[in-house]
Design an enzyme around this catalytic site. Structure first.
Site, PDB file in Angstrom:
ATOM      1  N   ASP A  92      40.944  37.139  38.155  1.00 60.17           N
ATOM      2  CA  ASP A  92      40.108  38.129  38.590  1.00 60.17           C
ATOM      3  C   ASP A  92      40.445  39.339  38.010  1.00 60.17           C
ATOM      4  OD1 ASP A  92      42.624  38.761  39.873  1.00 60.17           O
ATOM      5  OD2 ASP A  92      41.810  37.988  41.796  1.00 60.17           O
ATOM      6  N   ASP A 266      36.431  29.965  44.926  1.00 62.91           N
ATOM      7  CA  ASP A 266      37.898  29.969  44.847  1.00 62.91           C
ATOM      8  C   ASP A 266      38.334  30.440  46.356  1.00 62.91           C
ATOM      9  OD1 ASP A 266      39.357  32.849  44.742  1.00 62.91           O
ATOM     10  OD2 ASP A 266      37.408  32.943  44.231  1.00 62.91           O
TER      11      ASP A 266
END
Length: 361
Positions: A92, A266
């Site tokens: 990320d 996720d």
């Protein structure tokens, strides 16, 4: 080296199943990515994570830039070698953690200045720096830098935040070093406003990312409102590119999102819950700390093939968790990750067979 590609093999209504091909191998979709925040999935060996059926892990730019630093990791051969994981890794951008963990932060057009939650050192994270860090880590899939719009937000607040994310996405795209088999995903924002989600998607599609994420959900709006957004938001994105719903991991949420066209997920839920003594099963969740399991000689699930279920009773797991033994966290986490990967496998099979999902866990 293989080119990055997304091949849809089966589709049932809006749900899709297929294969994403990357420089680090293939991943089956819909996919659940275990979270390896600091270069490890807590309480698990990398090979154990692979045995659960995971094709890809998630790493965190914010945490890795602070410790041990991207510059150190690249000198040690990159994140894959560093953590002994040869499959795909998605990182990320670090934006969400900056917003949620850093007490002293300032958002400007340039980026976000903040103080480390570890020692107070000052940093500046920009779209260019976030993209550079992910390049140094060797991320298979790099995420564009964004501002995760807080909830609730007024239309004007969400619009201002979304427009900043769009400008940052443009800078992230320009900073991305294109390599065969690697990808960068843009993140659409817009809170719960359809008009803003549509505009965000339109702007980011023009940047031609290899995939797209839907951000700013699972931040307090509740399942009903999240599904309402997902009823339309995926339709604004290209059919031939992966769609990733960030931070969503409750089984019922995953199933509902897949049925609305999402391909990737996720969440820390399975690992965090495992460390806290909560097991996911197809019959519901089990709080193994409960005293009723102290004499229960049966496994968590009879047909689960994880080590916790194959080799140990609920009574033993209860004992380990109650006394705080590390093995308890390991076994409970292994079971939960196996449960989530089995759930994804079941979802893929239903899509292949053209069946509606008749289960919610």
């Amino acid at each position: 080296m293989s080119k990055f590609s997304f091949n849809i093999h089966h589709q049932h209504k809006k749900a899709r199943s297929g294969i994403i091909v990357t420089a680090h191998g293939e991943m089956r979709t819909p996919a659940f990515m275990p979270v390896g925040t600091r270069g490890t999935v807590k309480a698990m060996l990398p090979e154990s994570v692979a045995e659960t059926g995971a094709d890809i892990l998630l790493g965190n730019t914010y945490h890795l830039m602070l410790q041990p630093t991207a510059e150190r990791i690249v000198l040690l051969g990159g994140l894959h070698k560093f953590m002994n994981w040869d499959k795909p890794i998605l990182t990320d951008s670090g934006g969400f953690q900056v917003m949620s963990l850093s007490k002293l932060r300032k958002i400007t057009e340039e980026g976000v200045s903040f103080s480390s939650h570890i020692n107070g050192d000052k940093y500046m994270l920009t779209p260019e720096r976030s993209t550079e860090i992910q390049y140094l880590l060797g991320s298979t899939i790099t995420m564009a830098f964004d501002e995760c719009t807080p909830y609730p937000a007024t239309f004007e607040e969400a619009k201002t935040s979304m427009q900043l994310t769009t400008r940052w996405a443009n800078r992230s795209r320009n900073a991305f070093v294109k390599r065969e088999g690697y990808a960068q995903f843009g993140i659409i924002q817009g809170s719960v406003y359809e008009e803003l989600r549509e505009q965000s998607a339109k702007d980011l599609v023009e940047l031609d990312f290899e995939g797209y994420a839907i951000g700013g959900l699972a931040v307090g709006e509740g399942q009903e409102l999240m599904f309402k957004v997902l009823d339309y938001a995926p339709d604004f994105l290209p059919q031939n590119k992966p769609r990733y719903l960030m931070g969503v991991g409750k089984p019922a949420d995953i199933i509902g999102a897949v049925s609305r066209g999402i391909d990737m997920f996720d969440c820390v839920i399975p690992t965090r819950a495992g460390r806290n003594g909560q097991a996911f099963t197809k019959y519901g969740t089990v709080n193994i700390r409960n005293s009723k399991y102290a004499d229960d000689n049966k496994p968590l699930e009879h047909d689960c093939l994880c080590p916790a279920c194959r080799n140990y009773s609920k009574a033993y797991l209860h004992h380990l968790v109650r006394i705080g033994e590390i093995l308890g966290s390991m076994l409970m986490t292994w079971h939960n990750l196996t449960y989530f990967q089995n759930l994804m496998s079941r979802i893929r099979e239903y899509i292949k067979l053209g069946k509606d999902f008749d289960f919610d866990s």
